[in-house]
Design a protein around this motif. Sequence first.
Motif, PDB file in Angstrom:
ATOM      1  N   SER A 257       0.812  -1.218   0.000  1.00 17.31           N
ATOM      2  CA  SER A 257       0.000   0.000   0.000  1.00 17.31           C
ATOM      3  C   SER A 257       0.844   1.266   0.000  1.00 17.31           C
ATOM      4  O   SER A 257       0.380   2.326  -0.453  1.00 17.31           O
ATOM      5  CB  SER A 257      -0.926   0.015   1.218  1.00 17.31           C
ATOM      6  OG  SER A 257      -0.175   0.134   2.422  1.00 17.31           O
ATOM      7  N   GLY A 258       2.054   1.160   0.529  1.00 12.78           N
ATOM      8  CA  GLY A 258       2.881   2.352   0.656  1.00 12.78           C
ATOM      9  C   GLY A 258       2.451   3.254   1.794  1.00 12.78           C
ATOM     10  O   GLY A 258       2.934   4.380   1.926  1.00 12.78           O
ATOM     11  N   ILE A 259       1.541   2.768   2.640  1.00 14.89           N
ATOM     12  CA  ILE A 259       1.069   3.546   3.789  1.00 14.89           C
ATOM     13  C   ILE A 259       1.840   3.114   5.026  1.00 14.89           C
ATOM     14  O   ILE A 259       1.883   1.923   5.345  1.00 14.89           O
ATOM     15  CB  ILE A 259      -0.445   3.355   4.021  1.00 14.89           C
ATOM     16  CG1 ILE A 259      -1.233   3.626   2.738  1.00 14.89           C
ATOM     17  CG2 ILE A 259      -0.935   4.273   5.138  1.00 14.89           C
ATOM     18  CD1 ILE A 259      -2.721   3.315   2.862  1.00 14.89           C
ATOM     19  N   ASN A 314      -5.345 -11.809  -2.995  1.00 12.41           N
ATOM     20  CA  ASN A 314      -5.346 -10.774  -1.961  1.00 12.41           C
ATOM     21  C   ASN A 314      -4.649  -9.508  -2.438  1.00 12.41           C
ATOM     22  O   ASN A 314      -5.108  -8.388  -2.166  1.00 12.41           O
ATOM     23  CB  ASN A 314      -4.648 -11.304  -0.698  1.00 12.41           C
ATOM     24  CG  ASN A 314      -5.534 -12.224   0.109  1.00 12.41           C
ATOM     25  OD1 ASN A 314      -6.625 -11.850   0.531  1.00 12.41           O
ATOM     26  ND2 ASN A 314      -5.067 -13.444   0.327  1.00 12.41           N
ATOM     27  N   GLU A 315      -3.547  -9.681  -3.157  1.00 14.06           N
ATOM     28  CA  GLU A 315      -2.806  -8.521  -3.655  1.00 14.06           C
ATOM     29  C   GLU A 315      -3.649  -7.699  -4.633  1.00 14.06           C
ATOM     30  O   GLU A 315      -3.648  -6.459  -4.586  1.00 14.06           O
ATOM     31  CB  GLU A 315      -1.510  -8.974  -4.336  1.00 14.06           C
ATOM     32  CG  GLU A 315      -0.466  -9.555  -3.403  1.00 14.06           C
ATOM     33  CD  GLU A 315      -0.690 -11.038  -3.085  1.00 14.06           C
ATOM     34  OE1 GLU A 315       0.177 -11.634  -2.417  1.00 14.06           O
ATOM     35  OE2 GLU A 315      -1.731 -11.607  -3.513  1.00 14.06           O
ATOM     36  N   GLU A 316      -4.369  -8.384  -5.512  1.00 11.11           N
ATOM     37  CA  GLU A 316      -5.206  -7.685  -6.501  1.00 11.11           C
ATOM     38  C   GLU A 316      -6.373  -6.968  -5.837  1.00 11.11           C
ATOM     39  O   GLU A 316      -6.718  -5.837  -6.216  1.00 11.11           O
ATOM     40  CB  GLU A 316      -5.721  -8.680  -7.537  1.00 11.11           C
ATOM     41  CG  GLU A 316      -4.650  -9.218  -8.469  1.00 11.11           C
ATOM     42  CD  GLU A 316      -5.131 -10.395  -9.308  1.00 11.11           C
ATOM     43  OE1 GLU A 316      -4.485 -10.678 -10.337  1.00 11.11           O
ATOM     44  OE2 GLU A 316      -6.140 -11.039  -8.936  1.00 11.11           O
ATOM     45  N   VAL A 317      -6.979  -7.610  -4.837  1.00  9.17           N
ATOM     46  CA  VAL A 317      -8.119  -6.982  -4.162  1.00  9.17           C
ATOM     47  C   VAL A 317      -7.651  -5.774  -3.353  1.00  9.17           C
ATOM     48  O   VAL A 317      -8.314  -4.727  -3.343  1.00  9.17           O
ATOM     49  CB  VAL A 317      -8.847  -7.994  -3.257  1.00  9.17           C
ATOM     50  CG1 VAL A 317     -10.012  -7.313  -2.536  1.00  9.17           C
ATOM     51  CG2 VAL A 317      -9.374  -9.167  -4.073  1.00  9.17           C
ATOM     52  N   LEU A 318      -6.502  -5.894  -2.701  1.00  5.96           N
ATOM     53  CA  LEU A 318      -5.964  -4.753  -1.957  1.00  5.96           C
ATOM     54  C   LEU A 318      -5.697  -3.578  -2.899  1.00  5.96           C
ATOM     55  O   LEU A 318      -6.019  -2.426  -2.581  1.00  5.96           O
ATOM     56  CB  LEU A 318      -4.687  -5.139  -1.224  1.00  5.96           C
ATOM     57  CG  LEU A 318      -3.967  -4.002  -0.491  1.00  5.96           C
ATOM     58  CD1 LEU A 318      -4.872  -3.357   0.549  1.00  5.96           C
ATOM     59  CD2 LEU A 318      -2.672  -4.515   0.150  1.00  5.96           C
ATOM     60  N   LEU A 321      -8.961  -1.979  -3.693  1.00  3.08           N
ATOM     61  CA  LEU A 321      -9.448  -1.238  -2.535  1.00  3.08           C
ATOM     62  C   LEU A 321      -8.733   0.105  -2.410  1.00  3.08           C
ATOM     63  O   LEU A 321      -9.364   1.145  -2.183  1.00  3.08           O
ATOM     64  CB  LEU A 321      -9.232  -2.071  -1.266  1.00  3.08           C
ATOM     65  CG  LEU A 321      -9.511  -1.371   0.065  1.00  3.08           C
ATOM     66  CD1 LEU A 321     -10.935  -0.842   0.122  1.00  3.08           C
ATOM     67  CD2 LEU A 321      -9.251  -2.327   1.227  1.00  3.08           C
ATOM     68  N   LEU A 322      -7.422   0.098  -2.576  1.00  2.00           N
ATOM     69  CA  LEU A 322      -6.658   1.338  -2.468  1.00  2.00           C
ATOM     70  C   LEU A 322      -7.072   2.336  -3.549  1.00  2.00           C
ATOM     71  O   LEU A 322      -7.124   3.545  -3.310  1.00  2.00           O
ATOM     72  CB  LEU A 322      -5.165   1.037  -2.556  1.00  2.00           C
ATOM     73  CG  LEU A 322      -4.590   0.253  -1.379  1.00  2.00           C
ATOM     74  CD1 LEU A 322      -3.170  -0.189  -1.676  1.00  2.00           C
ATOM     75  CD2 LEU A 322      -4.648   1.067  -0.096  1.00  2.00           C
ATOM     76  N   GLU A 323      -7.400   1.826  -4.727  1.00  2.96           N
ATOM     77  CA  GLU A 323      -7.871   2.705  -5.803  1.00  2.96           C
ATOM     78  C   GLU A 323      -9.243   3.286  -5.463  1.00  2.96           C
ATOM     79  O   GLU A 323      -9.513   4.461  -5.704  1.00  2.96           O
ATOM     80  CB  GLU A 323      -7.930   1.924  -7.117  1.00  2.96           C
ATOM     81  CG  GLU A 323      -8.283   2.778  -8.324  1.00  2.96           C
ATOM     82  CD  GLU A 323      -8.228   2.003  -9.631  1.00  2.96           C
ATOM     83  OE1 GLU A 323      -8.821   2.479 -10.611  1.00  2.96           O
ATOM     84  OE2 GLU A 323      -7.600   0.929  -9.662  1.00  2.96           O
TER      85      GLU A 323
END
Length: 370
Positions: A257-259, A314-318, A321-323
């Motif tokens: 996420s980079g958060i 999971n990576e694709e859904v995250l 979600l971030l978008e």
Amino acid sequence: MSSPDPQVRAARNQSTSPAARGPVVAVTGAASGIGALLTERLVASDEIKQVIALDERRGECAAAQWHILDVRDPAIAEKLRGADVVVHLALDLDLETDPAARTAYNVRGTQTVLTAAAAAGTHRVVLCTSSMVYGALPDNELPLSEDAELRATAEATGVGDLLEIERLARRAPRAHPGLNVTVVRPAVLVGGTDTALTRYFESPRLLVVAGSRPAWQFCHVEDLCSALEYAVLEKVDGELVVGCDGWLEQEEVEELSGIRRMELPSAVALGAAARLHRIGLTPSPAGDLAYTMYPWVVSGSRLHDAGWRPQWTNEEVLAELLEEVSGRHTVAGRRLGRKDATAAGAAGATVALLGAAAVVRRARKARRRI
């Protein structure tokens, strides 16, 4: 012998097509959200004979047969006549809804649909709850078995309603012999959803409680709809978990996420969350925090054994979600305007909220002294 008339042949072909042999399916909550997506999917399926759509307003799917009513209305039994399967998706899990009103709608609605389905001669009802019913606890296995005990409490948003729906599902076959109930439990649902868990990713910093061990398992709404279709077609039954394969550790989430994280001691985080919710500054009770602290990943073995596979990782859904949440600003579950979030910053916004809680607390004490 002469060949049958072309119209006769066409009628025979139609009568033996998959759709002609398939079930009639009723969907509650069909006008929006997951209900609308599932209705469109079932209408397009060659294995479904007909779709009956029920909601308080008409949706956009013209190919469905629409009935406009509240799912708590006993008149729904008449609208379900002829349905082989009912998928009940008319639930209110909105963070901003009054909790008592939300519970009254969710529990009474489910009770009414189960009773009406039995009265209408429907043989299967599919209910949708959440993997949250397993509870987020420090001693949870990773992953949990689908047969694991439901150890959640009613302290998180809507979870008390979902636990009551689970109890109704278990009792229904005894109360209504001949009625089968399938329960589908999605992981963290993403795709046009707004929950305490999706709002977690709207924060400028990811709150991490010291000593916790989060693990994230997501479910895209498209995968949920395909799993619900499996249940409708009786390719699988019982209590099912649907989600991406595997899970992401907190460190992986932060990297993807980079958060960056903001770590707080447990007593500070839980105490502040409880105070902020109690005075109405945030919609999320302190119980929501547990689902960001401890694992509640579940193995979806039943669907896998039936041949179902998630199309999303999971990576694709995250990433989706971030978008989706890009441009939104949330602190402690409370949405902030862009100007407020920019001015406050991550730690500043949190301190501001905690400070507001302290000011209100001091003011109340002062009033009691007068």
